[in-house]
Design a protein around this motif. Structure first.
Motif, PDB file in Angstrom:
ATOM      1  N   ILE A  82     -44.801 -57.030  10.554  1.00  0.00           N
ATOM      2  CA  ILE A  82     -43.789 -56.388   9.969  1.00  0.00           C
ATOM      3  C   ILE A  82     -44.304 -55.064   8.987  1.00  0.00           C
ATOM      4  CG2 ILE A  82     -42.198 -56.730   7.934  1.00  0.00           C
ATOM      5  CD1 ILE A  82     -41.352 -58.258  10.432  1.00  0.00           C
ATOM      6  N   ILE A  83     -43.399 -54.016   9.029  1.00  0.00           N
ATOM      7  CA  ILE A  83     -43.881 -52.605   8.075  1.00  0.00           C
ATOM      8  C   ILE A  83     -42.790 -52.569   7.180  1.00  0.00           C
ATOM      9  CG2 ILE A  83     -45.489 -51.877   9.659  1.00  0.00           C
ATOM     10  CD1 ILE A  83     -41.929 -50.380   9.323  1.00  0.00           C
ATOM     11  N   GLY A  84     -41.633 -53.213   7.113  1.00  0.00           N
ATOM     12  CA  GLY A  84     -40.513 -53.082   6.175  1.00  0.00           C
ATOM     13  C   GLY A  84     -39.609 -54.446   6.295  1.00  0.00           C
ATOM     14  N   TYR A  85     -38.782 -54.641   5.429  1.00  0.00           N
ATOM     15  CA  TYR A  85     -37.741 -55.765   5.483  1.00  0.00           C
ATOM     16  C   TYR A  85     -36.795 -55.756   4.712  1.00  0.00           C
ATOM     17  CZ  TYR A  85     -40.117 -57.808   1.439  1.00  0.00           C
ATOM     18  OH  TYR A  85     -40.476 -58.140   0.192  1.00  0.00           O
ATOM     19  N   VAL A  86     -35.720 -56.549   4.922  1.00  0.00           N
ATOM     20  CA  VAL A  86     -34.523 -56.666   4.052  1.00  0.00           C
ATOM     21  C   VAL A  86     -34.386 -58.100   4.075  1.00  0.00           C
ATOM     22  CG1 VAL A  86     -32.701 -56.147   5.790  1.00  0.00           C
ATOM     23  CG2 VAL A  86     -32.270 -55.930   3.324  1.00  0.00           C
ATOM     24  N   VAL A  87     -34.103 -58.701   2.769  1.00  0.00           N
ATOM     25  CA  VAL A  87     -33.277 -60.253   2.332  1.00  0.00           C
ATOM     26  C   VAL A  87     -32.256 -60.005   1.902  1.00  0.00           C
ATOM     27  CG1 VAL A  87     -33.996 -62.322   1.616  1.00  0.00           C
ATOM     28  CG2 VAL A  87     -35.848 -60.846   2.660  1.00  0.00           C
ATOM     29  N   THR A  88     -31.074 -60.627   2.166  1.00  0.00           N
ATOM     30  CA  THR A  88     -29.971 -60.779   1.724  1.00  0.00           C
ATOM     31  C   THR A  88     -29.665 -62.366   1.199  1.00  0.00           C
ATOM     32  OG1 THR A  88     -28.371 -61.360   3.306  1.00  0.00           O
ATOM     33  CG2 THR A  88     -29.042 -58.863   2.884  1.00  0.00           C
ATOM     34  N   THR A  89     -28.963 -62.805   0.369  1.00  0.00           N
ATOM     35  CA  THR A  89     -28.671 -64.329  -0.070  1.00  0.00           C
ATOM     36  C   THR A  89     -27.603 -64.414   0.774  1.00  0.00           C
ATOM     37  OG1 THR A  89     -26.868 -63.495  -1.880  1.00  0.00           O
ATOM     38  CG2 THR A  89     -29.181 -63.868  -2.650  1.00  0.00           C
ATOM     39  N   LYS A  90     -27.498 -66.065   0.708  1.00  0.00           N
ATOM     40  CA  LYS A  90     -26.049 -66.415   1.261  1.00  0.00           C
ATOM     41  C   LYS A  90     -24.772 -65.910   0.268  1.00  0.00           C
ATOM     42  CE  LYS A  90     -26.030 -70.550  -1.952  1.00  0.00           C
ATOM     43  NZ  LYS A  90     -26.222 -71.840  -1.969  1.00  0.00           N
ATOM     44  N   ILE A  91     -23.722 -65.833   0.866  1.00  0.00           N
ATOM     45  CA  ILE A  91     -22.508 -65.166   0.193  1.00  0.00           C
ATOM     46  C   ILE A  91     -22.308 -65.783  -1.167  1.00  0.00           C
ATOM     47  CG2 ILE A  91     -20.169 -64.397   0.794  1.00  0.00           C
ATOM     48  CD1 ILE A  91     -22.127 -64.131   3.072  1.00  0.00           C
ATOM     49  N   VAL A  92     -22.091 -64.835  -1.949  1.00  0.00           N
ATOM     50  CA  VAL A  92     -21.913 -64.943  -3.481  1.00  0.00           C
ATOM     51  C   VAL A  92     -20.419 -64.836  -3.732  1.00  0.00           C
ATOM     52  CG1 VAL A  92     -22.174 -64.087  -5.838  1.00  0.00           C
ATOM     53  CG2 VAL A  92     -23.982 -64.057  -4.178  1.00  0.00           C
ATOM     54  N   ASN A  93     -19.863 -65.961  -4.300  1.00  0.00           N
ATOM     55  CA  ASN A  93     -18.428 -65.985  -4.700  1.00  0.00           C
ATOM     56  C   ASN A  93     -18.023 -64.693  -5.683  1.00  0.00           C
ATOM     57  OD1 ASN A  93     -16.067 -66.600  -6.408  1.00  0.00           O
ATOM     58  ND2 ASN A  93     -15.765 -68.329  -4.791  1.00  0.00           N
ATOM     59  N   ALA A  94     -17.201 -63.975  -5.306  1.00  0.00           N
ATOM     60  CA  ALA A  94     -16.761 -62.914  -5.815  1.00  0.00           C
ATOM     61  C   ALA A  94     -16.448 -63.103  -7.291  1.00  0.00           C
ATOM     62  CB  ALA A  94     -15.850 -62.022  -5.118  1.00  0.00           C
ATOM     63  N   SER A  95     -15.481 -63.907  -7.581  1.00  0.00           N
ATOM     64  CA  SER A  95     -15.131 -64.414  -8.998  1.00  0.00           C
ATOM     65  C   SER A  95     -16.234 -64.730 -10.049  1.00  0.00           C
ATOM     66  CB  SER A  95     -14.040 -65.569  -8.975  1.00  0.00           C
ATOM     67  OG  SER A  95     -14.485 -66.637  -8.451  1.00  0.00           O
ATOM     68  N   ASP A  96     -17.278 -65.351  -9.251  1.00  0.00           N
ATOM     69  CA  ASP A  96     -18.321 -65.794 -10.142  1.00  0.00           C
ATOM     70  C   ASP A  96     -19.536 -64.630 -10.343  1.00  0.00           C
ATOM     71  OD1 ASP A  96     -17.131 -68.251 -10.342  1.00  0.00           O
ATOM     72  OD2 ASP A  96     -18.088 -69.213  -8.703  1.00  0.00           O
ATOM     73  N   SER A  97     -19.311 -63.677  -9.716  1.00  0.00           N
ATOM     74  CA  SER A  97     -20.266 -62.654  -9.794  1.00  0.00           C
ATOM     75  C   SER A  97     -20.417 -61.649 -11.026  1.00  0.00           C
ATOM     76  CB  SER A  97     -20.277 -61.517  -8.479  1.00  0.00           C
ATOM     77  OG  SER A  97     -19.352 -60.736  -8.567  1.00  0.00           O
ATOM     78  N   GLU A  98     -21.569 -61.222 -11.469  1.00  0.00           N
ATOM     79  CA  GLU A  98     -21.594 -60.324 -12.281  1.00  0.00           C
ATOM     80  C   GLU A  98     -20.802 -58.992 -12.311  1.00  0.00           C
ATOM     81  OE1 GLU A  98     -25.643 -58.376 -12.424  1.00  0.00           O
ATOM     82  OE2 GLU A  98     -25.904 -59.538 -10.793  1.00  0.00           O
ATOM     83  N   ILE A  99     -20.176 -58.723 -11.082  1.00  0.00           N
ATOM     84  CA  ILE A  99     -19.585 -57.137 -11.025  1.00  0.00           C
ATOM     85  C   ILE A  99     -18.117 -57.824 -10.772  1.00  0.00           C
ATOM     86  CG2 ILE A  99     -21.704 -56.317 -10.037  1.00  0.00           C
ATOM     87  CD1 ILE A  99     -20.464 -56.623  -7.466  1.00  0.00           C
ATOM     88  N   ALA A 100     -17.578 -58.826 -11.118  1.00  0.00           N
ATOM     89  CA  ALA A 100     -16.074 -59.319 -10.644  1.00  0.00           C
ATOM     90  C   ALA A 100     -15.122 -58.021 -11.263  1.00  0.00           C
ATOM     91  CB  ALA A 100     -15.843 -60.586 -11.368  1.00  0.00           C
ATOM     92  N   ASP A 101     -15.476 -57.551 -12.793  1.00  0.00           N
ATOM     93  CA  ASP A 101     -14.580 -56.830 -13.229  1.00  0.00           C
ATOM     94  C   ASP A 101     -14.561 -55.633 -12.429  1.00  0.00           C
ATOM     95  OD1 ASP A 101     -14.110 -58.558 -15.351  1.00  0.00           O
ATOM     96  OD2 ASP A 101     -15.454 -57.672 -16.681  1.00  0.00           O
ATOM     97  N   ASN A 102     -15.869 -55.056 -11.812  1.00  0.00           N
ATOM     98  CA  ASN A 102     -16.034 -53.694 -11.163  1.00  0.00           C
ATOM     99  C   ASN A 102     -15.212 -53.869  -9.777  1.00  0.00           C
ATOM    100  OD1 ASN A 102     -19.215 -54.196 -12.284  1.00  0.00           O
ATOM    101  ND2 ASN A 102     -17.927 -52.507 -12.931  1.00  0.00           N
TER     102      ASN A 102
END
Length: 213
Positions: A82-102
């Motif tokens: 490996i020389i680079g990588y990306v990791v994403t979480t499982k799906i985040v509920n939109a209404s509970d996210s910190e950017i819901a207002d956005n």
């Protein structure tokens, strides 16, 4: 650094020369920790337990999307390292996210957010020797494709500090928009519209070709 939200982007993704992607494996743990220490040297927490749990979680419903970039042109004993990588979480509920207002400000109905989701990018990193070769862009476009295939997903978001100018430049190139300090966001509505448009054009070309033959 404000959060960013996208108006449009393309998901066509050609790999940089010699670079290919593969899922991260438990056997990558030592390499990942070494890369993490080089890219994120000022973290306050030891990431080893997190990475080990993530890489051991292959059969779980909570499995994260992980991709590693490798340089196939390296000598045989390094060609799958490996020389680079990306990791994403499982799906985040939109209404509970910190950017819901956005999300609401971008046009989503607030009373429907409980049925919507987001993909959160936890880590994205490329070794210094491999930067400015399009590898970060390649990895992020795969994240966009992944998120676009999730019917309930309305966007992708991540945290990025303003001082990381190279990262900010990458996200802006991919049409992420700043909507709040240290957070950048890509809304997927226009991405899906673009994919449908491309698909329609390809089907039309195929039909015209069949008629001619």
């Amino acid at each position: 650094m404000p959060t960013t939200m996208a108006t449009s982007t393309k998901v066509h993704n050609e790999p940089p020369p010699g670079i290919r992607l593969r899922p991260l494996l438990l056997s990558d743990l030592a390499t990942l920790l070494d890369i993490h220490d080089k890219i994120f040297p000022h973290g306050n927490e030891d990431p080893s337990l997190f990475y080990e749990q993530m890489l051991s979680n292959e059969d779980s419903d909570d499995k994260m999307m992980t991709l590693g970039a490798v340089d196939s042109s390296r000598p045989d004993d390094k060609s799958d390292e490996i020389i680079g990588y990306v990791v994403t979480t499982k799906i985040v509920n939109a209404s509970d996210s910190e950017i819901a207002d956005n999300i609401v400000a971008a046009g989503e109905s607030s009373d429907k957010l409980d049925n919507k989701s987001l993909v959160y990018v936890m880590w994205l990193g490329v070794l210094e020797a491999y930067r400015n070769r399009g590898i970060g862009t390649y990895l992020m476009r795969e994240v966009i494709k992944y998120a676009s295939r999730i019917p309930t997903c309305v966007g992708i978001y991540l945290h990025a500090v303003a001082e990381n100018k190279a990262a900010i430049k990458l996200y802006k190139k991919l049409k992420f928009k700043c909507v709040r300090r240290d957070v950048v966001t890509l809304m997927l509505g226009h991405v899906r519209s673009g994919l449908k448009s491309v698909g329609t054009r390809l089907r039309k070309i195929k039909q015209e070709s069949q008629h001619r033959s």
